[in-house]
Design an enzyme around this catalytic site. Structure first.
Site, PDB file in Angstrom:
ATOM      1  N   GLU A   1     -26.316 -17.228 -12.755  1.00 27.71           N
ATOM      2  CA  GLU A   1     -25.457 -16.225 -11.978  1.00 27.71           C
ATOM      3  C   GLU A   1     -26.177 -15.904 -10.363  1.00 27.71           C
ATOM      4  OE1 GLU A   1     -24.949 -12.720 -14.357  1.00 27.71           O
ATOM      5  OE2 GLU A   1     -25.258 -13.955 -15.925  1.00 27.71           O
TER       6      GLU A   1
ATOM      7  N   CYS B   1     -31.434   0.107  38.270  1.00 25.96           N
ATOM      8  CA  CYS B   1     -31.388   0.989  39.198  1.00 25.96           C
ATOM      9  C   CYS B   1     -32.860   1.188  39.520  1.00 25.96           C
ATOM     10  CB  CYS B   1     -30.873   2.227  38.682  1.00 25.96           C
ATOM     11  SG  CYS B   1     -31.930   3.256  37.613  1.00 25.96           S
TER      12      CYS B   1
ATOM     13  N   CYS C   1     -27.653   5.563  37.229  1.00 31.00           N
ATOM     14  CA  CYS C   1     -27.967   4.362  36.626  1.00 31.00           C
ATOM     15  C   CYS C   1     -26.573   3.665  36.102  1.00 31.00           C
ATOM     16  CB  CYS C   1     -28.882   4.380  35.603  1.00 31.00           C
ATOM     17  SG  CYS C   1     -29.224   3.033  34.700  1.00 31.00           S
TER      18      CYS C   1
ATOM     19  N   TYR D   1     -22.913  -7.769 -14.825  1.00 31.79           N
ATOM     20  CA  TYR D   1     -23.449  -9.100 -15.245  1.00 31.79           C
ATOM     21  C   TYR D   1     -24.127  -8.941 -16.673  1.00 31.79           C
ATOM     22  CZ  TYR D   1     -27.250  -6.279 -13.330  1.00 31.79           C
ATOM     23  OH  TYR D   1     -28.075  -5.303 -13.066  1.00 31.79           O
TER      24      TYR D   1
ATOM     25  N   ARG E   1     -30.589   2.907 -11.601  1.00 39.25           N
ATOM     26  CA  ARG E   1     -31.781   2.313 -12.432  1.00 39.25           C
ATOM     27  C   ARG E   1     -32.962   3.498 -12.346  1.00 39.25           C
ATOM     28  NH1 ARG E   1     -34.516  -3.630 -11.930  1.00 39.25           N
ATOM     29  NH2 ARG E   1     -36.325  -2.624 -10.546  1.00 39.25           N
TER      30      ARG E   1
ATOM     31  N   PHE F   1       2.301   1.925  -3.334  1.00 40.40           N
ATOM     32  CA  PHE F   1       1.031   2.610  -4.133  1.00 40.40           C
ATOM     33  C   PHE F   1       0.724   3.876  -4.021  1.00 40.40           C
ATOM     34  CE2 PHE F   1      -3.215   3.361  -5.257  1.00 40.40           C
ATOM     35  CZ  PHE F   1      -3.337   2.909  -6.409  1.00 40.40           C
ATOM     36  N   ASP F   2       0.702   4.249  -2.635  1.00 40.31           N
ATOM     37  CA  ASP F   2       0.507   5.465  -2.307  1.00 40.31           C
ATOM     38  C   ASP F   2       1.722   6.671  -2.797  1.00 40.31           C
ATOM     39  OD1 ASP F   2      -1.654   4.934  -1.158  1.00 40.31           O
ATOM     40  OD2 ASP F   2      -1.037   4.824   0.912  1.00 40.31           O
TER      41      ASP F   2
ATOM     42  N   LYS G   1     -30.347 -16.917 -17.279  1.00 41.06           N
ATOM     43  CA  LYS G   1     -30.587 -16.450 -18.344  1.00 41.06           C
ATOM     44  C   LYS G   1     -30.289 -17.286 -19.596  1.00 41.06           C
ATOM     45  CE  LYS G   1     -28.521 -12.160 -16.114  1.00 41.06           C
ATOM     46  NZ  LYS G   1     -27.549 -11.389 -15.987  1.00 41.06           N
TER      47      LYS G   1
ATOM     48  N   ASP H   1       0.809  -1.290   0.130  1.00 35.97           N
ATOM     49  CA  ASP H   1       0.068  -0.050   0.111  1.00 35.97           C
ATOM     50  C   ASP H   1       0.861   1.152   0.085  1.00 35.97           C
ATOM     51  OD1 ASP H   1      -1.873  -1.676  -0.001  1.00 35.97           O
ATOM     52  OD2 ASP H   1      -2.631  -1.310   2.198  1.00 35.97           O
ATOM     53  N   TYR H   2       2.114   1.108   0.791  1.00 40.27           N
ATOM     54  CA  TYR H   2       2.970   2.394   0.817  1.00 40.27           C
ATOM     55  C   TYR H   2       3.475   2.445  -0.575  1.00 40.27           C
ATOM     56  CZ  TYR H   2       6.851   5.260   1.951  1.00 40.27           C
ATOM     57  OH  TYR H   2       7.564   6.255   2.151  1.00 40.27           O
TER      58      TYR H   2
ATOM     59  N   ASP I   1     -27.331  -8.528  -4.112  1.00 36.80           N
ATOM     60  CA  ASP I   1     -28.136  -7.533  -3.445  1.00 36.80           C
ATOM     61  C   ASP I   1     -27.475  -6.197  -3.167  1.00 36.80           C
ATOM     62  OD1 ASP I   1     -30.674  -6.935  -2.861  1.00 36.80           O
ATOM     63  OD2 ASP I   1     -30.489  -7.981  -0.883  1.00 36.80           O
TER      64      ASP I   1
ATOM     65  N   SER J   1     -36.779  -4.965 -14.992  1.00 40.32           N
ATOM     66  CA  SER J   1     -36.857  -6.026 -13.842  1.00 40.32           C
ATOM     67  C   SER J   1     -36.907  -7.418 -14.164  1.00 40.32           C
ATOM     68  CB  SER J   1     -38.541  -5.797 -13.175  1.00 40.32           C
ATOM     69  OG  SER J   1     -38.456  -4.656 -12.648  1.00 40.32           O
TER      70      SER J   1
ATOM     71  N   GLU K   1     -24.002  -4.351 -10.242  1.00 40.96           N
ATOM     72  CA  GLU K   1     -24.755  -4.131  -9.074  1.00 40.96           C
ATOM     73  C   GLU K   1     -23.715  -3.558  -8.301  1.00 40.96           C
ATOM     74  OE1 GLU K   1     -27.992  -4.939  -9.076  1.00 40.96           O
ATOM     75  OE2 GLU K   1     -28.753  -5.005  -6.943  1.00 40.96           O
TER      76      GLU K   1
HETATM   77  P1  AMP Z   1     -35.986  -6.928  -9.348  1.00 41.99           P
HETATM   78  O1  AMP Z   1     -35.587  -5.705  -8.907  1.00 41.99           O
HETATM   79  O2  AMP Z   1     -36.264  -7.986  -8.239  1.00 41.99           O
HETATM   80  O3  AMP Z   1     -36.848  -7.082 -10.427  1.00 41.99           O
HETATM   81  O4  AMP Z   1     -34.489  -7.732  -9.830  1.00 41.99           O
HETATM   82  C1  AMP Z   1     -33.919  -7.059 -11.089  1.00 41.99           C
HETATM   83  C2  AMP Z   1     -32.672  -6.432 -10.275  1.00 41.99           C
HETATM   84  O5  AMP Z   1     -31.630  -7.510 -10.099  1.00 41.99           O
HETATM   85  C3  AMP Z   1     -31.827  -5.939 -11.710  1.00 41.99           C
HETATM   86  O6  AMP Z   1     -32.264  -4.626 -11.600  1.00 41.99           O
HETATM   87  C4  AMP Z   1     -30.282  -6.089 -11.063  1.00 41.99           C
HETATM   88  O7  AMP Z   1     -29.978  -4.713 -10.437  1.00 41.99           O
HETATM   89  C5  AMP Z   1     -30.408  -7.132 -10.053  1.00 41.99           C
HETATM   90  N1  AMP Z   1     -29.386  -8.294 -10.337  1.00 41.99           N
HETATM   91  C6  AMP Z   1     -28.609  -8.612  -9.443  1.00 41.99           C
HETATM   92  N2  AMP Z   1     -27.932  -9.571  -9.929  1.00 41.99           N
HETATM   93  C7  AMP Z   1     -28.125  -9.776 -11.262  1.00 41.99           C
HETATM   94  C8  AMP Z   1     -27.665 -10.657 -12.398  1.00 41.99           C
HETATM   95  N3  AMP Z   1     -26.592 -11.640 -12.007  1.00 41.99           N
HETATM   96  N4  AMP Z   1     -28.339 -10.421 -13.510  1.00 41.99           N
HETATM   97  C9  AMP Z   1     -29.291  -9.483 -13.699  1.00 41.99           C
HETATM   98  N5  AMP Z   1     -29.625  -8.797 -12.745  1.00 41.99           N
HETATM   99  C10 AMP Z   1     -28.980  -8.845 -11.522  1.00 41.99           C
HETATM  100 ZN    ZN Z   2     -31.452   3.044  35.402  1.00 43.74          ZN
END
Ligand code: AMP
Ligand code: ZN
Length: 667
Positions: free
Chosen positions: A111, A406, A427, A222, A134, A34-35, A285, A31-32, A115, A80, A170
């Protein structure tokens, strides 16, 4: 080598190191080092602004402020995903696909479903040009400045990338970084963040990109959208993106049947807790992009993709006992003590019940069998009672009325969900909590002493408040359990050393309710020493930038108290800092006394923070909104139009950054 080449060489080297560190997780320099190289690049770039490059790795530290995020229309919509919950669901989906495509072999890429917050990033000629959230799927917010600070997102691509494309992914906050952020917040007396996902998406909309840069965010990619990429399958797309420098998790698997898909789902359903970030399912997919195109989209989601949601992990267990915890502020938290049970990879023995209302709402009782769930939150929660298993002689829970520590009658104020123990000075957990806060790292940073030692010292009657710490001698603490001579010495010298801690941190350490780190700084700056602050009244206090009624009340209450006054006298006699240092006072004038400034927009030569500091250092006040009390509105670029109109209507003078700097003269 000429300067331009040198700069280019440094940029390329740093880029490669960033990639190895943040994407591949295989760093090859310290790290050093790099810095040091980064510093060299920053110096050269500062001397040669003519070689500016928006993709330079030096821009990763952030600094630019975005006042309002523009809304931008997505070139291709962000859809979605449809959800499925069983093998049957997936088989139905497969049948629908085969009906459209006819009798061809259909393969699937599986995949994980990360989240976090979705993002769409555009690249042109290998450079990152724009990043959008989004939003509603049709248009999102332009968060480019913030996204550029995330180190695993390449600003410059490598290899045979297409001339122009968008990539989707994500933004996630890995568990480890999330826990670190929360540990810091707790030390600071702030409420911890609830879960990584909300924190990640909140981060994208922070105005100060430097703040984003400090958060350990990551980006997992993804999917690519764009013309003429030369890619023919989803699986190949992931491989290509990886080659160009993107972070694409390698867990993706090509499956030839729904059976294989289900095996993938089953595997990750039980192994996902080993991953460094949160996932809530699998995304399946259709692999062939030609097939994807034939299948197309419904009004809200692609027909070629399907999410398989993991079940939020849920277990049932017996609630043995409800106990009550008293926090540093006197807040009471009911806790469910459970029969230990394995949940989401960890053994759970306790769950928070939040407050009396929560217990009443679910009618939770001791000896009940309860359902416990672990969502994104750190502490598991009870989501219901299995009434069929309730013992016949069960009785409703009666919430405690007195403090378990207390015995003081608890209070609950209007609109507050929690009960409080009002016995602030007597307390035990409130007293030790305040002392623990006093010694913590961001406060007095007393080395050689931990929270348990504080409790021990209190129990033995050696300390009753934080001033007593300075009275401790080696001989006092030696007899304590597990206290060797060396550690006793360290403890005493650690306390002694803390007298050099500057005033603003001492003020924070006092543990005045609602006075966090930032507020303490503001108060220290405004009042310069404790004596002035101790006699300030509410009307004066609310004049200080960012100090509202609530804080002002709390400050006045604190200093009105006899015991606090005595403690402060004691601390003073021990040499603790109760005024700003000479060095801090040096650059201060009273030139702007009596004037209130409102600053708005983005500035060229000074940051907003510096501008605020200049105003305050020169005796002026910084207001948050334009009112009749405002003397000047300092206007930067992109200033909100409503502020200008308001200033004009009220006859408030509008000045530029340069006007202001001229006002305070050469520094
Ligand atoms: P939802 O919001 O439940 O309709 O799910 C869609 C969202 O899942 C997308 O907007 C992506 O941001 C998210 N997501 C997470 N992982 C993946 C993935 N591997 N492929 C596609 N979408 C993904
Ligand atoms: Zn107390």
């Amino acid at each position: 080598m000429n300067i331009k080449d040198k700069i280019e060489e440094l940029r390329n080297t740093l880029r490669a190191h960033n990639h190895r560190y943040y994407v591949l997780d295989t760093p090859t320099i310290s790290d050093y080092d790099f810095d040091m190289q980064l510093k060299e690049l920053q110096d050269l770039e500062a001397q040669h602004p003519e070689f500016y490059d928006a993709s330079s790795p030096s821009l990763r530290v952030g600094g630019a402020i975005t006042k309002n995020f523009d809304t931008v229309v997505h070139e291709s919509r962000m859809y979605s995903l449809d959800n499925s919950y069983s093998k049957d669901d997936l088989e139905d989906w497969e049948k629908r696909i085969q009906r459209v495509l006819g009798d061809v072999l259909v393969e699937f890429t599986c995949e994980l479903k990360y989240d976090g917050a979705s993002i769409s990033i555009s690249y042109e000629d290998g450079k990152l040009t724009q990043a959008l959230t989004r939003g509603d799927g049709f248009q999102g917010d332009n968060v480019t400045t913030n996204i550029k600070t995330i180190k695993s997102i390449p600003l410059q691509l490598k290899g045979d990338y297409p001339q122009k494309f968008d990539i989707r992914g994500e933004i996630v906050l890995p568990f480890e970084g999330f826990a670190k952020m929360n540990a810091e917040r707790i030390e600071n007396g702030d409420e911890p963040y609830m879960n990584p996902r909300n924190t990640a998406s909140g981060s994208l909309k922070l105005q100060d990109s430097a703040q984003v840069a400090r958060r350990p965010l990551d980006c997992l990619l993804y999917g690519i959208v764009g013309m003429q990429t030369g890619i023919t399958s989803q699986f190949q797309m992931l491989e290509k993106a990886r080659e160009w420098g993107f972070k694409v998790p390698t867990v993706a698997k090509l499956c030839k049947s729904i059976e294989e898909v289900m095996a993938f789902v089953a595997y990750w359903d039980s192994h996902r807790h080993e991953l460094p970030y949160e996932t809530d399912g699998v995304v399946i997919k259709v692999n062939n992009l030609q097939h994807q195109e034939e299948l197309g989209y419904t009004s809200k989601s692609p027909r070629w993709a399907m999410a398989y949601k993991f079940k939020a992990e849920q277990v049932s267990t017996v609630l043995h006992e409800i106990t009550y915890q008293v926090g540093r502020t006197g807040a009471i938290t009911p806790v469910a003590n459970l029969a230990p049970v394995l949940l989401a990879g960890t053994t759970v023995k306790r769950a928070s019940l939040h407050n009396a209302d929560q217990i009443e709402k679910f009618d939770i009782r001791e000896r009940d069998t309860v359902f416990v769930e672990k969502g994104g939150e750190i502490i598991p929660k009870i989501i219901g009672v299995d009434f069929s298993k309730r013992p016949t002689d069960s009785k409703p829970t009666i919430y405690i009325q007195r403090c378990p520590e207390c015995n003081t009658l608890l209070e609950r104020s209007e609109g507050d969900a929690k009960h409080y123990c009002p016995n602030y000075y007597g307390c035990p957990p409130q007293i030790t909590g305040r002392i623990q806060h006093f010694i913590s790292r961001k406060a007095m940073d007393i080395e050689g002493m931990g929270g348990e030692t504080v409790e021990l010292l209190f129990k033995e009657g050696l300390i009753r408040n934080y001033a007593d710490l300075y009275r401790l001698s080696k001989e006092d603490v030696m007899p304590l359990d597990r206290m060797a001579e060396k550690s006793a010495e360290n403890l005493v010298s650690g306390v002694k050393a803390s007298v050099t801690i500057p005033f603003e941190r001492v003020l924070f350490a006092l543990g005045i309710r609602f006075v966090g780190e930032t507020v303490a700084k503001k108060l220290a700056k405004a009042y310069k020493n404790i004596d002035a602050l101790m006699v300030a009244n509410i009307e004066e206090l609310v004049q200080v930038d960012e100090i509202g009624e609530r804080i002002a009340h709390s400050v006045v209450e604190f200093f009105k108290n006899d015991l606090n006054q005595r403690i402060i006298q004691d601390l003073k006699s021990f040499g603790v800092q109760f005024e700003l240092s000479a060095e801090k006072l040096e650059n201060q004038t009273e030139d702007l006394k009596g004037q209130t400034f409102v600053i708005s927009g983005v500035f060229e030569n000074v940051s907003r923070d510096d501008l605020k500091k200049l105003i305050e250092d020169n005796g002026g006040k910084v207001g948050s909104s334009v009112s009749s009390k405002t003397t000047y509105l300092v206007a930067g670029d992109n200033m909100g139009p409503s502020k200008r109109t308001k200033a004009e209507n009220l006859g408030v003078a509008i000045i530029s950054e340069d006007d202001f700097l001229a006002m305070i003269g050469p520094r």
